[in-house]
Design a protein around this motif. Structure first.
Motif: not given
Length: 533
Positions: A1-9
């Motif tokens: 599963m791909p890593t979730l982005p942080t809000i800046d991403q």
């Protein structure tokens, strides 16, 4: 599963900026902004942003990863970093404040970054509260203090887990800057730690957005905004190609608002400042300012010191104020229909929906099924008077009743002792004359409960599912604030975890379900608040 982005991403969408008429000057000086729905703004950077609290479940829903305590994502949550896909803006709106028309108000300390598509496939708006001045800040600085930000973060999430229609809160960030506030407007300004809350909702459009456009004669902008809201948030109504769509839309606004306020009344929530600019067009609880939770039952209680003179926004007045606010919205939307009288039935729908929803919720709280006879109605009405006379704690009374009433059904010989224990635990006064009406009401209620065909265990389960054990009591929020100001986040974190399952027993946290202590009766922040932040 791909890593979730942080809000800046994250990839932001910007429907409001791209579809509505905007003032693009980026001139963050308080001023009148005629002719526009919003102003483009840039948040004002803060000294040292640090993540204090994070709503994990909401973040998962939004597809966002929790950031480190400091770093690029927290810079974005504080307004220090604006990414390429964000188009920050402040909305323009007006409103009635305490019943008087106030003209242009707008987002004076809230800046929306744009929208993120959540796991439900819908875009959700992310808004920073306390991120600096906008053209709508008037004489204020656009900032928020830790005190009010903790309250907003906690209550937004607590209401969600109670099942109350509400906006949400994603994060709480300290700024490293001091903010000067005169908490009670009494000539005693103090420097307080600053903070920023990231609020989340499908949209933050309010009644006041439409009111200001109508008052300013901007009818093209009024229609454009109505069409935008219907298209994006009420798609089941179809395209607004004929006036009947606007009528059905207003009916749905009235219905949702009625359901929301019925939920407030059921859990003992007092909004404190039900101005029309604080009313969501989606029927969500919005703008957690001088709110409070009813502890001793008192229909005339308001936590807002600004409202002490008239108690316009007291607990018992909230249903009527909701109707009054909808009347003001109807006056604005009347420009979209050929005959304003077409909107009047929706106001009747509000009253009918509120009554039906409140009745249904009260039945659940009392373990009853709907027989809708006159005796039931008298029983319900007399309960309000009895609770007030006995200074009963609303939350404690109903939670204790959830256990006590089914127990008495199973063991009738224990009735007197059970009621005595209930009153001792739930009432703020032990005076027999004050408790008399409630003592007389309880046997009447038991006789009605015996008419139910369900087993005592099923009745208990119904009542426990309707009566929370834990709510964000005023003094609990104040304790979390004081600890956070001293650098201790454990009180806030523990409280947030407990409030995520408010209907569960959680016996290890029983002290968080206790009556208001005597020291909190008059303590600022526990008993009284103001519109100051």
């Amino acid at each position: 599963m791909p890593t979730l982005p942080t809000i800046d991403q994250a990839a932001f969408q910007n429907s409001f900026v791209e579809e509505m008429r905007g003032d693009d000057s980026l001139h963050n000086v308080p001023r009148q902004v005629p002719g526009y729905h919003y102003s483009r703004v840039r948040p004002t950077p803060v000294a040292a942003p640090r993540l204090l609290a994070w709503a994990d479940e909401l973040a998962d829903f939004l597809g966002l990863r929790k950031p480190a305590e400091r770093g690029p994502a927290v810079e974005a949550l504080a307004g220090n970093r604006v990414t390429d896909t964000m188009k920050p803006f402040a909305a323009r709106y007006g409103g009635h404040q305490f019943g008087s028309w106030a003209g242009q108000l707008g987002d004076g300390r809230a800046i929306s970054l744009g929208e993120i598509v959540a796991s439900d496939g819908r875009p959700w708006e992310i808004q920073l509260k306390g991120a600096g001045p906008t053209p709508y800040s008037r004489r204020a600085d656009g900032r928020a203090v830790l005190r009010s930000s903790v309250r907003e973060f906690l209550c937004s999430e607590a209401m969600h887990y109670l099942g109350v229609p509400t906006t949400r809160a994603l994060s709480l960030v300290s700024t490293g800057d001091a903010v000067v506030r005169d908490m009670f407007y009494n000539g005693n300004p103090q420097a307080e730690p600053g903070a920023i809350v990231a609020r989340v909702a499908p949209t933050f459009v309010r009644f006041g957005n439409f009111q200001l456009l109508a008052a300013s004669g901007e009818l093209d902008n009024l229609r454009a905004l109505a069409d935008y809201v219907i298209r994006r948030y009420y798609p089941e109504l179809g395209a607004p190609t004929e006036p009947t769509v606007y009528v059905r839309w207003f009916e749905e606004i009235c219905r949702r608002t009625a359901v929301m306020i019925a939920h407030w009344m059921s859990v003992g929530f007092v909004h404190g400042v039900m101005n029309t600019d604080n009313m969501s067009i989606l029927g969500l609880t919005i703008d957690y300012g001088p709110y409070g939770w009813l502890e001793p039952y008192d229909p005339d209680w308001t936590p807002n010191t600004t409202d002490f003179g008239t108690r316009r926004y007291a607990y018992g007045q909230q249903p009527n104020v909701g109707l009054w606010n909808l009347w003001q919205l109807a006056r604005a939307l009347a420009h979209l229909v050929p005959n304003p009288e077409l909107l009047r039935p929706a106001l009747d729908l509000y009253s009918a929906t509120f009554a039906a929803t409140r009745h249904e919720m009260l039945l659940g709280k009392l373990g009853l099924t709907d027989q809708a006879d006159a005796a039931d109605q008298a029983l319900f009405e007399d309960l309000n008077e009895a609770l007030a006379a006995a200074e009963a704690d609303l939350t404690l009374f109903f939670r204790r009743l959830s256990h006590a009433a089914p127990a008495v059904l199973a063991t009738p010989e224990a009735e007197a002792a059970t009621w005595q224990e209930l009153l001792a635990a739930a009432c703020y006064t032990d005076q027999p004359e004050a408790q008399q009406k409630l003592r007389q009401w309880l046997p009447r209620y038991l006789r009605r409960l015996r008419q139910e065909t369900a087993a005592p265990a099923a009745i208990r389960a119904q009542m426990l599912a309707a009566n929370p054990k834990y709510v964000l009591r005023n003094y609990l929020a104040q304790q979390a604030i004081e600890a956070a100001e001293a650098g201790d986040l454990s009180v806030l974190n523990r409280l947030m975890q407990v409030l995520k399952t408010p209907f569960a027993e959680q016996p290890e946290h029983d002290e968080l379900a206790a009556k208001r202590p005597e020291w909190a009766r008059e303590k600022p922040g526990c008993a009284t608040l103001s519109c100051s932040s």
